[in-house]
Design an enzyme around this catalytic site. Structure first.
Site, PDB file in Angstrom:
ATOM      1  N   ALA A   1       1.254  -1.982  -1.681  1.00 43.29           N
ATOM      2  CA  ALA A   1       2.388  -1.687  -2.546  1.00 43.29           C
ATOM      3  C   ALA A   1       2.321  -2.670  -3.713  1.00 43.29           C
ATOM      4  CB  ALA A   1       3.698  -1.878  -1.782  1.00 43.29           C
TER       5      ALA A   1
ATOM      6  N   HIS B   1       6.698  12.601  -0.215  1.00 43.55           N
ATOM      7  CA  HIS B   1       6.022  11.483   0.450  1.00 43.55           C
ATOM      8  C   HIS B   1       4.668  11.920   0.991  1.00 43.55           C
ATOM      9  CE1 HIS B   1       5.589   7.763   2.630  1.00 43.55           C
ATOM     10  NE2 HIS B   1       5.491   8.412   3.769  1.00 43.55           N
TER      11      HIS B   1
END
Length: 188
Positions: A117, A56
């Protein structure tokens, strides 16, 4: 996850490079990669540095915006093994939220920055809805049969987000296409 991972440069060619994150968090290696991409862009007019084998990396805009102070355009994408996006007409998640960030200088005006996103919503917004115990809008998430849900707890349990645009009638196939593009750019 290797918390003491030290990123390495695997390949360094004129305007391109490949770095390996050593299975560590993506923040440090992505910062190094963007710095290298900026140096290459200042020399060659374009700089493309890819990172593999990292985790991440936080908000994609953090890296795209690094280019702004050099009067350059920045682009950052990432994918993840944690799938959440259901293809248009699908019932099973196949891609992660595959974020993409773009930052462009605008002279004396504020820069243009897009950080998104490729799903209708990021997982974090659904987590926030669970904290407030509030329903989520229909179209953000699906149950295990591909039907829209408004219960954020159910949405997190199934982890099936609709592509940007939701249904095909509202452009969901475009979001899914963007998600596939990011997966190709970030994962191959």
């Amino acid at each position: 996850l290797a918390l003491d991972a030290e990123p390495v440069v695997v390949r360094d060619d004129l305007a391109t490079a490949l770095m390996d994150g050593g299975r560590g968090l993506g923040h440090w290696v992505s910062t190094l990669a963007m710095r290298r991409a900026i140096d290459k862009a200042r020399t060659y007019g374009i700089g493309i540095v890819t990172v593999r084998n990292s985790g991440h990396y936080g908000a994609a805009a953090n890296y795209a915006m690094m280019a702004l102070e050099h009067d350059l355009i920045g682009l950052s994408t990432t994918n993840s093994p944690y799938v959440a996006m259901v293809p248009t007409f699908g019932r099973t998640a196949k891609l992660s939220t595959n974020p993409i960030a773009f930052a462009a200088p605008a002279g004396r005006h504020a820069p243009f920055v897009l950080d998104m996103a490729t799903t209708t919503v990021a997982i974090g917004k659904i987590r926030l809805a669970t904290r407030w115990n509030r329903p989520i809008p229909e179209g953000w998430a699906l149950d295990d049969r591909g039907r829209p849900v408004t219960d954020p707890f159910e949405a997190l349990r199934h982890r099936r987000l609709s592509p940007l645009g939701g249904a095909r009638e509202t452009g969901g196939h475009k979001g899914y296409g963007l998600g596939v593009m990011v997966d190709i750019l970030s994962g191959i």
